[in-house]
Design an enzyme around this catalytic site. Structure first.
Site, PDB file in Angstrom:
ATOM      1  N   ALA A  21      39.352  38.820  33.518  1.00 14.06           N
ATOM      2  CA  ALA A  21      38.795  39.735  32.514  1.00 14.06           C
ATOM      3  C   ALA A  21      38.333  39.020  31.250  1.00 14.06           C
ATOM      4  CB  ALA A  21      39.830  40.803  32.158  1.00 14.06           C
ATOM      5  N   PRO A  30      36.496  45.329  27.495  1.00 12.27           N
ATOM      6  CA  PRO A  30      37.880  45.043  27.093  1.00 12.27           C
ATOM      7  C   PRO A  30      38.693  44.477  28.249  1.00 12.27           C
ATOM      8  CG  PRO A  30      37.562  47.405  27.403  1.00 12.27           C
ATOM      9  CD  PRO A  30      36.204  46.778  27.510  1.00 12.27           C
ATOM     10  N   ASP A  31      39.667  43.626  27.929  1.00 11.55           N
ATOM     11  CA  ASP A  31      40.582  43.152  28.959  1.00 11.55           C
ATOM     12  C   ASP A  31      41.716  44.162  29.121  1.00 11.55           C
ATOM     13  OD1 ASP A  31      42.184  42.767  26.772  1.00 11.55           O
ATOM     14  OD2 ASP A  31      42.294  40.594  26.932  1.00 11.55           O
ATOM     15  N   PHE A  32      42.757  43.775  29.812  1.00 13.74           N
ATOM     16  CA  PHE A  32      43.818  44.724  30.118  1.00 13.74           C
ATOM     17  C   PHE A  32      45.049  44.559  29.241  1.00 13.74           C
ATOM     18  CE2 PHE A  32      41.233  44.182  33.874  1.00 13.74           C
ATOM     19  CZ  PHE A  32      41.000  45.482  34.264  1.00 13.74           C
ATOM     20  N   ARG A  33      45.522  43.318  29.104  1.00 13.84           N
ATOM     21  CA  ARG A  33      46.860  43.112  28.574  1.00 13.84           C
ATOM     22  C   ARG A  33      46.918  42.616  27.131  1.00 13.84           C
ATOM     23  NH1 ARG A  33      46.669  42.128  33.886  1.00 13.84           N
ATOM     24  NH2 ARG A  33      48.247  43.129  35.179  1.00 13.84           N
ATOM     25  N   GLN A  97      38.025  38.122  39.759  1.00 15.83           N
ATOM     26  CA  GLN A  97      38.905  39.287  39.786  1.00 15.83           C
ATOM     27  C   GLN A  97      38.218  40.489  39.135  1.00 15.83           C
ATOM     28  OE1 GLN A  97      42.005  36.553  37.903  1.00 15.83           O
ATOM     29  NE2 GLN A  97      43.321  38.051  38.909  1.00 15.83           N
ATOM     30  N   ASN A  98      37.028  40.286  38.599  1.00 14.30           N
ATOM     31  CA  ASN A  98      36.331  41.330  37.855  1.00 14.30           C
ATOM     32  C   ASN A  98      35.505  42.217  38.774  1.00 14.30           C
ATOM     33  OD1 ASN A  98      37.431  40.146  35.585  1.00 14.30           O
ATOM     34  ND2 ASN A  98      35.598  38.953  35.120  1.00 14.30           N
ATOM     35  N   ILE A  99      35.248  43.432  38.312  1.00 14.80           N
ATOM     36  CA  ILE A  99      34.463  44.394  39.084  1.00 14.80           C
ATOM     37  C   ILE A  99      33.149  44.727  38.384  1.00 14.80           C
ATOM     38  CG2 ILE A  99      36.530  45.394  40.148  1.00 14.80           C
ATOM     39  CD1 ILE A  99      36.357  47.707  38.138  1.00 14.80           C
ATOM     40  N   ASP A 100      32.804  43.948  37.337  1.00 14.09           N
ATOM     41  CA  ASP A 100      31.694  44.323  36.461  1.00 14.09           C
ATOM     42  C   ASP A 100      30.317  43.831  36.903  1.00 14.09           C
ATOM     43  OD1 ASP A 100      31.710  41.560  35.685  1.00 14.09           O
ATOM     44  OD2 ASP A 100      33.179  42.018  34.125  1.00 14.09           O
ATOM     45  N   HIS A 115      38.301  41.945  43.909  1.00 10.55           N
ATOM     46  CA  HIS A 115      38.746  43.304  43.599  1.00 10.55           C
ATOM     47  C   HIS A 115      37.635  44.339  43.720  1.00 10.55           C
ATOM     48  CE1 HIS A 115      42.249  41.450  41.073  1.00 10.55           C
ATOM     49  NE2 HIS A 115      42.448  41.368  42.380  1.00 10.55           N
ATOM     50  N   CYS A 123      32.751  57.809  50.548  1.00  8.35           N
ATOM     51  CA  CYS A 123      33.516  59.039  50.744  1.00  8.35           C
ATOM     52  C   CYS A 123      34.772  58.721  51.551  1.00  8.35           C
ATOM     53  CB  CYS A 123      32.658  60.065  51.484  1.00  8.35           C
ATOM     54  SG  CYS A 123      33.575  61.548  52.014  1.00  8.35           S
ATOM     55  N   CYS A 147      31.272  64.358  48.204  1.00 12.73           N
ATOM     56  CA  CYS A 147      30.285  64.163  49.260  1.00 12.73           C
ATOM     57  C   CYS A 147      29.816  65.525  49.783  1.00 12.73           C
ATOM     58  CB  CYS A 147      30.936  63.341  50.377  1.00 12.73           C
ATOM     59  SG  CYS A 147      29.860  62.963  51.779  1.00 12.73           S
ATOM     60  N   CYS A 149      30.174  66.480  52.628  1.00 13.50           N
ATOM     61  CA  CYS A 149      31.226  66.943  53.534  1.00 13.50           C
ATOM     62  C   CYS A 149      32.439  67.460  52.763  1.00 13.50           C
ATOM     63  CB  CYS A 149      31.646  65.831  54.483  1.00 13.50           C
ATOM     64  SG  CYS A 149      32.658  64.538  53.706  1.00 13.50           S
ATOM     65  N   SER A 187      41.490  34.158  32.893  1.00 15.60           N
ATOM     66  CA  SER A 187      42.518  34.822  33.689  1.00 15.60           C
ATOM     67  C   SER A 187      43.894  34.364  33.230  1.00 15.60           C
ATOM     68  CB  SER A 187      42.347  34.510  35.178  1.00 15.60           C
ATOM     69  OG  SER A 187      43.412  35.060  35.937  1.00 15.60           O
ATOM     70  N   GLY A 214      45.410  32.176  25.235  1.00 15.07           N
ATOM     71  CA  GLY A 214      46.743  32.641  25.563  1.00 15.07           C
ATOM     72  C   GLY A 214      47.310  31.933  26.779  1.00 15.07           C
TER      73      GLY A 214
END
Length: 246
Positions: A21, A30-33, A97-100, A115, A123, A147, A149, A187, A214
């Site tokens: 992230a 933004p990151d997570f932690r 690890q990012n989904i962006d 990820h 669906c 969906c 369905c 990471s 960090g």
């Protein structure tokens, strides 16, 4: 430190990157932690698969506020640096690890998304596939994307409580076994199995460089640790160059 890093890149034959992230925070995601990360504003189980099924409306509220804006974010210098290294034949793969989708926006081709991606959906009842734009249109008039369905549509991301895609994990581990240099960018190396990849690389004789603000779970074993804003550091690398980006 910049020249040392670039010299290490130049002397390596099989370089791979692992990104988290922190590489996307300079782009505004933004990151997570961290102190102001997502978990300071949303439930820590928002990415748990049980939360998704328990409160899909709550998840899609989070999706509207956090995940949807990712589609409008632009890659920063760190993403562009990795793309240029790949184009010049230095970087063999980027494991993220990012989904962006920012690595692809920057021009990277060989991207392994551990990820999943915020751009793809399906669906859960009939497996029909959907694009981000179609989900966006559905959400404009409803709390949930459904969906034809009547099945609930979910993003093709890996929630906590789910296994990583076997093919993606195999490819990542294969690169970690073969590389002679792994660069970890942004990471904290606390989420497994991605956090195991530097250990695999190191066990097979590779050097590991960590660029992260960090502490990480691999600081005691890495060959070089750089604590600096990744976009700023990448700009310095472009300035020094050493023939890597020309």
């Amino acid at each position: 430190m910049v020249e040392d890093f670039l010299c290490l890149l130049k002397s390596s034959k099989y370089v791979i990157a692992l990104t988290g992230a922190g590489i996307s925070t300079p782009s505004g995601i933004p990151d997570f932690r961290s102190q102001n990360g997502l978990y300071s504003r949303y439930p820590e189980d928002v990415f748990d698969i049980e939360y998704f099924y328990r409160d899909p409306k709550g998840f899609y509220k989070f999706w509207k506020e956090v995940l949807l804006p990712m589609a409008d974010v632009k890659p920063n210098a760190a993403h562009l640096m990795l793309a240029r290294l790949e184009q010049n034949g230095i970087l063999k793969a980027t494991i993220t690890q990012n989904i962006d989708g920012l690595h692809q926006k920057a021009g990277s081709k060989n991207v392994i998304e551990l990820h999943g991606s915020v751009y793809e959906y399906h669906c859960i009842r009939c497996s029909e596939r959907f694009s981000l734009s179609s989900i966006k249109n559905m959400i404009e008039n409803s709390d949930l994307p459904l969906c034809d369905c009547s099945g609930l549509i979910r993003p093709d991301i890996v929630f906590f409580g789910e296994s990583l895609p076997e093919r993606a994990l195999y490819e990542a581990q294969n690169h970690a076994t073969k590389c002679d240099l792994m660069i970890v960018l942004g990471s904290s190396l606390v989420v497994y199995p991605a956090a195991q990849l530097p250990f695999i690389a190191k066990a097979n004789g590779a050097k590991v460089v960590i660029l992260n603000k960090g502490e990480t779970g691999f600081d005691h074993m890495c060959d070089m640790k750089i604590e600096e804003d990744l976009s700023v550091f990448a700009e310095k690398c472009f300035a020094v160059n050493l023939g890597l980006f020309s």
